[in-house]
Design a protein around this motif. Structure first.
Motif, PDB file in Angstrom:
ATOM      1  N   GLY A 147       0.821  -1.190   0.000  1.00 26.84           N
ATOM      2  CA  GLY A 147       0.000   0.000   0.000  1.00 26.84           C
ATOM      3  C   GLY A 147       0.861   1.248   0.000  1.00 26.84           C
ATOM      4  O   GLY A 147       1.974   1.246   0.512  1.00 26.84           O
ATOM      5  N   SER A 148       0.344   2.291  -0.606  1.00 33.04           N
ATOM      6  CA  SER A 148       1.015   3.572  -0.701  1.00 33.04           C
ATOM      7  C   SER A 148       2.408   3.364  -1.286  1.00 33.04           C
ATOM      8  O   SER A 148       2.576   2.635  -2.261  1.00 33.04           O
ATOM      9  CB  SER A 148       1.049   4.262   0.660  1.00 33.04           C
ATOM     10  OG  SER A 148       1.502   5.596   0.558  1.00 33.04           O
ATOM     11  N   GLN A 149       3.410   3.951  -0.669  1.00 32.18           N
ATOM     12  CA  GLN A 149       4.774   3.830  -1.192  1.00 32.18           C
ATOM     13  C   GLN A 149       5.269   2.377  -1.150  1.00 32.18           C
ATOM     14  O   GLN A 149       6.130   1.990  -1.926  1.00 32.18           O
ATOM     15  CB  GLN A 149       5.710   4.735  -0.407  1.00 32.18           C
ATOM     16  CG  GLN A 149       7.095   4.820  -0.999  1.00 32.18           C
ATOM     17  CD  GLN A 149       7.954   5.860  -0.303  1.00 32.18           C
ATOM     18  OE1 GLN A 149       7.523   6.522   0.629  1.00 32.18           O
ATOM     19  NE2 GLN A 149       9.176   6.005  -0.764  1.00 32.18           N
ATOM     20  N   GLY A 150       4.705   1.560  -0.263  1.00 33.98           N
ATOM     21  CA  GLY A 150       5.092   0.156  -0.170  1.00 33.98           C
ATOM     22  C   GLY A 150       4.748  -0.660  -1.399  1.00 33.98           C
ATOM     23  O   GLY A 150       5.285  -1.744  -1.612  1.00 33.98           O
ATOM     24  N   ALA A 151       3.849  -0.145  -2.232  1.00 25.49           N
ATOM     25  CA  ALA A 151       3.513  -0.866  -3.462  1.00 25.49           C
ATOM     26  C   ALA A 151       4.554  -0.642  -4.550  1.00 25.49           C
ATOM     27  O   ALA A 151       4.641  -1.431  -5.494  1.00 25.49           O
ATOM     28  CB  ALA A 151       2.138  -0.424  -3.973  1.00 25.49           C
ATOM     29  N   LEU A 152       5.347   0.419  -4.436  1.00 26.73           N
ATOM     30  CA  LEU A 152       6.321   0.735  -5.479  1.00 26.73           C
ATOM     31  C   LEU A 152       7.303  -0.412  -5.732  1.00 26.73           C
ATOM     32  O   LEU A 152       7.496  -0.813  -6.882  1.00 26.73           O
ATOM     33  CB  LEU A 152       7.047   2.037  -5.139  1.00 26.73           C
ATOM     34  CG  LEU A 152       7.775   2.722  -6.274  1.00 26.73           C
ATOM     35  CD1 LEU A 152       6.839   3.111  -7.415  1.00 26.73           C
ATOM     36  CD2 LEU A 152       8.494   3.959  -5.767  1.00 26.73           C
ATOM     37  N   PRO A 153       7.921  -1.011  -4.686  1.00 25.94           N
ATOM     38  CA  PRO A 153       8.821  -2.141  -4.975  1.00 25.94           C
ATOM     39  C   PRO A 153       8.079  -3.346  -5.539  1.00 25.94           C
ATOM     40  O   PRO A 153       8.618  -4.073  -6.376  1.00 25.94           O
ATOM     41  CB  PRO A 153       9.477  -2.457  -3.637  1.00 25.94           C
ATOM     42  CG  PRO A 153       8.842  -1.614  -2.615  1.00 25.94           C
ATOM     43  CD  PRO A 153       7.963  -0.620  -3.285  1.00 25.94           C
ATOM     44  N   ALA A 154       6.848  -3.558  -5.110  1.00 26.54           N
ATOM     45  CA  ALA A 154       6.070  -4.679  -5.648  1.00 26.54           C
ATOM     46  C   ALA A 154       5.780  -4.462  -7.131  1.00 26.54           C
ATOM     47  O   ALA A 154       5.925  -5.379  -7.945  1.00 26.54           O
ATOM     48  CB  ALA A 154       4.770  -4.832  -4.859  1.00 26.54           C
TER      49      ALA A 154
END
Length: 171
Positions: free
Chosen positions: A28-35
């Motif tokens: 979610g949020s910035q945590g989705a960027l690496p995914a």
């Protein structure tokens, strides 16, 4: 980092009673960027590597993103959500500076930004947002701009042009 984590899980899947062919990533949020990066970048497996982790596939079956930002390109961010100021720490300068220096930063953006890495073989992606295209009165303007479903819709357009699958859900 994120690709290696997928490779590490896949290498140890049997030991952990997991299906190595059914690994999905999300955040979610910035945590989705690496995914999203893992889902968009080509497979990292190197069969000749001495490190056993590097020999296994980094491919994922799909990516889930919640209220996320799929780009570190400041120009694209402004196109998708005018007035947003986000992502500059990834580029090592202020947002305003990242816009001014975009041409200089473009090689880095093209190497690391999920929207720039989209291709036909990218993992299918799914974006969800609990907000619609109008800012809720209970949410600050910047929080809304940073988490607007407009990001997902912009990414979806690029994905479809690239031949990749992308689904978006929001009210």
């Amino acid at each position: 980092g994120a690709q290696r984590a997928v490779q590490f899980v896949r290498l140890n899947a049997a030991k952990w009673n997991l299906d190595p062919q059914s690994i999905a990533v999300g955040g979610g949020s910035q945590g989705a960027l690496p995914a999203l990066y893992v889902g968009c970048v080509p497979d990292r497996a190197n069969p000749r590597a001495t490190d056993p982790v590097e020999r296994v596939s980094s491919h994922v079956t799909c990516v889930a993103a919640y209220r996320s930002q799929p780009s570190i390109d400041p120009q694209r961010m402004q196109e998708w959500e005018p007035g947003v100021k986000w992502g500059a720490p990834a580029l090592g300068c202020s947002f305003e500076e990242s816009l001014k220096r975009r041409a200089e930063l473009l090689p880095f953006i093209q190497q690391w930004s999920p929207d720039a890495l989209l291709h036909k073989g990218a993992a299918p992606s799914y974006f969800e947002n609990n907000w619609g295209l109008i800012q809720p009165t209970t949410v600050t303007e910047m929080d809304y701009k940073v988490h607007s479903p407009a990001w997902a819709l912009g990414f979806q357009q690029l994905a479809h042009r690239a031949g990749a699958v992308c689904h978006v859900k929001f009210p």
